[in-house]
Write a protein that holds these residues in place. Structure first.
Motif, short mmCIF file in Angstrom:
data_model
loop_
_atom_site.label_atom_id
_atom_site.label_comp_id
_atom_site.label_asym_id
_atom_site.label_seq_id
_atom_site.Cartn_x
_atom_site.Cartn_y
_atom_site.Cartn_z
N MET A 1 31.87 54.84 44.91
CA MET A 1 32.87 54.38 43.94
C MET A 1 34.26 54.27 44.58
SD MET A 1 33.96 53.45 41.08
CE MET A 1 35.69 53.01 40.97
N ASN A 2 34.67 55.28 45.31
CA ASN A 2 35.98 55.22 45.96
C ASN A 2 36.03 54.03 46.92
OD1 ASN A 2 36.04 57.75 44.77
ND2 ASN A 2 37.42 58.53 46.32
N HIS A 3 34.90 53.80 47.56
CA HIS A 3 34.81 52.68 48.50
C HIS A 3 35.09 51.35 47.78
CE1 HIS A 3 32.28 49.66 50.71
NE2 HIS A 3 33.08 50.07 51.67
N ALA A 4 34.46 51.17 46.61
CA ALA A 4 34.69 49.95 45.81
C ALA A 4 36.15 49.86 45.39
CB ALA A 4 33.78 49.95 44.59
N GLY A 5 36.72 50.99 44.99
CA GLY A 5 38.11 51.02 44.56
C GLY A 5 39.06 50.61 45.68
N GLU A 6 38.76 51.09 46.89
CA GLU A 6 39.61 50.71 48.03
C GLU A 6 39.47 49.23 48.34
OE1 GLU A 6 41.84 52.61 49.07
OE2 GLU A 6 41.16 54.53 48.29
N PHE A 7 38.26 48.71 48.12
CA PHE A 7 38.08 47.26 48.31
C PHE A 7 38.94 46.51 47.29
CE2 PHE A 7 35.50 43.30 47.63
CZ PHE A 7 35.78 42.74 48.86
N SER A 59 29.94 48.49 41.45
CA SER A 59 31.18 47.85 41.00
C SER A 59 31.99 47.24 42.16
CB SER A 59 32.05 48.87 40.26
OG SER A 59 32.37 49.94 41.11
N TYR A 60 31.36 47.17 43.34
CA TYR A 60 32.09 46.69 44.52
C TYR A 60 32.74 45.33 44.31
CZ TYR A 60 32.99 45.77 49.49
OH TYR A 60 33.58 45.49 50.69
N TRP A 61 31.94 44.37 43.86
CA TRP A 61 32.48 43.01 43.71
C TRP A 61 33.39 42.89 42.50
CZ3 TRP A 61 32.56 40.69 48.01
CH2 TRP A 61 31.54 40.91 48.94
N LEU A 62 33.09 43.66 41.47
CA LEU A 62 33.98 43.69 40.29
C LEU A 62 35.37 44.19 40.69
CD1 LEU A 62 34.41 43.55 37.16
CD2 LEU A 62 33.71 45.96 37.11
N CYS A 63 35.40 45.28 41.46
CA CYS A 63 36.68 45.82 41.93
C CYS A 63 37.41 44.79 42.80
CB CYS A 63 36.47 47.08 42.77
SG CYS A 63 36.15 48.53 41.79
N GLY A 64 36.66 44.15 43.67
CA GLY A 64 37.28 43.19 44.58
C GLY A 64 37.91 42.04 43.81
N LEU A 65 37.14 41.51 42.87
CA LEU A 65 37.62 40.37 42.10
C LEU A 65 38.78 40.77 41.19
CD1 LEU A 65 35.64 37.80 42.30
CD2 LEU A 65 35.76 37.94 39.81
N GLY A 66 38.60 41.90 40.50
CA GLY A 66 39.65 42.41 39.61
C GLY A 66 40.93 42.68 40.39
N GLU A 153 41.35 52.24 35.00
CA GLU A 153 40.62 53.37 34.43
C GLU A 153 39.22 52.97 34.01
OE1 GLU A 153 42.88 55.33 31.33
OE2 GLU A 153 44.37 55.89 32.85
N GLY A 154 39.10 51.79 33.43
CA GLY A 154 37.79 51.31 33.00
C GLY A 154 36.82 51.17 34.16
N VAL A 155 37.30 50.62 35.24
CA VAL A 155 36.46 50.42 36.42
C VAL A 155 36.04 51.77 37.02
CG1 VAL A 155 36.72 49.84 38.85
CG2 VAL A 155 37.07 48.09 37.14
N ILE A 156 36.97 52.72 37.03
CA ILE A 156 36.63 54.04 37.56
C ILE A 156 35.56 54.68 36.69
CG2 ILE A 156 37.49 56.41 37.84
CD1 ILE A 156 40.14 55.19 38.83
N ARG A 157 35.71 54.57 35.38
CA ARG A 157 34.71 55.17 34.49
C ARG A 157 33.36 54.49 34.64
NH1 ARG A 157 37.69 55.39 29.27
NH2 ARG A 157 39.35 56.31 30.54
N PHE A 158 33.40 53.17 34.72
CA PHE A 158 32.16 52.40 34.92
C PHE A 158 31.49 52.82 36.23
CE2 PHE A 158 30.22 48.70 37.01
CZ PHE A 158 29.25 48.36 36.09
N GLY A 159 32.30 53.00 37.26
CA GLY A 159 31.75 53.34 38.57
C GLY A 159 31.17 54.75 38.64
N MET A 160 31.57 55.62 37.72
CA MET A 160 31.11 57.00 37.81
C MET A 160 29.85 57.27 37.00
SD MET A 160 34.35 59.43 38.32
CE MET A 160 34.90 59.44 36.65
N ARG A 161 29.37 56.27 36.27
CA ARG A 161 28.17 56.50 35.48
C ARG A 161 26.96 56.84 36.37
NH1 ARG A 161 27.02 51.61 31.87
NH2 ARG A 161 27.13 50.78 33.95
#
Ligand SMILES: [Fe+2]
Ligand SMILES: [Fe+2]
Length: 161
Positions: A1-7, A59-66, A153-161
């Motif tokens: 998840m952190n990896h996606a967030g950094e992306f 959520s990697y690509w979602l984070c990237g696009l967002g 926050e939404g993406v973080i919550r989604f990523g932690m499921r």
């Protein structure tokens, strides 16, 4: 998840740099600094992933696009927009990292703890820069800050499921 967030963060600063190169040349060095921090963070977590299950977060690509989208829209709103975006994202990120550090201390996961701790200072610096450069001041940017905080926050919550 952190990896996606950094992306996501890499993409925020990439798109902001793209706009700043045309309209706000004085911000280029700062944004380049932030971008290189985020690339280092991405690498730290990629190493972590590879030493574990080796799978990128859903959520990697979602984070990237967002990230790219938020960076782009905020930079079209000028330097205050950029700083509002930086402050809003990094403020959520710093809160999340503190939670993770508490959690990982209890779990005795030293490698993950060190990975998270190694990026905390950079994220605090990003957040504080956003604050000092007026990212929280203008009421007109409140909807932007709110949208960005909520999405992050939404993406973080989604990523932690
Ligand atoms: Fe980061
Ligand atoms: Fe950051």
């Amino acid at each position: 998840m952190n990896h996606a967030g950094e992306f996501g963060a890499v993409n925020i600063y990439r798109s902001q740099l793209f706009v700043a190169r045309i309209f706000m040349k004085d911000l280029i060095p700062l944004l380049e600094d932030f971008l290189s921090d985020e690339k280092r963070h991405l690498d730290v977590f990629w190493q972590e992933i590879q030493s574990r299950n080796g799978v990128k977060c859903k959520s990697y690509w979602l984070c990237g696009l967002g990230g790219y989208f938020m960076g782009f829209v905020s930079s079209l709103m000028g330097r205050r927009g950029i700083m509002a975006c930086t402050w809003a994202v990094e403020n959520v990120v710093v809160g999340h990292l503190h939670n993770q550090i508490d959690y990982l201390r209890k779990k005795d996961d030293l490698a993950a703890l060190q990975a998270v701790e190694s990026i905390l200072e950079d994220e605090q610096n990003h957040r504080d820069t956003g604050f000092e450069e007026g990212g929280t001041k203008n009421i007109l940017y409140q909807p932007l800050r709110f949208a960005i905080s909520s999405f992050t926050e939404g993406v973080i919550r989604f990523g932690m499921r």
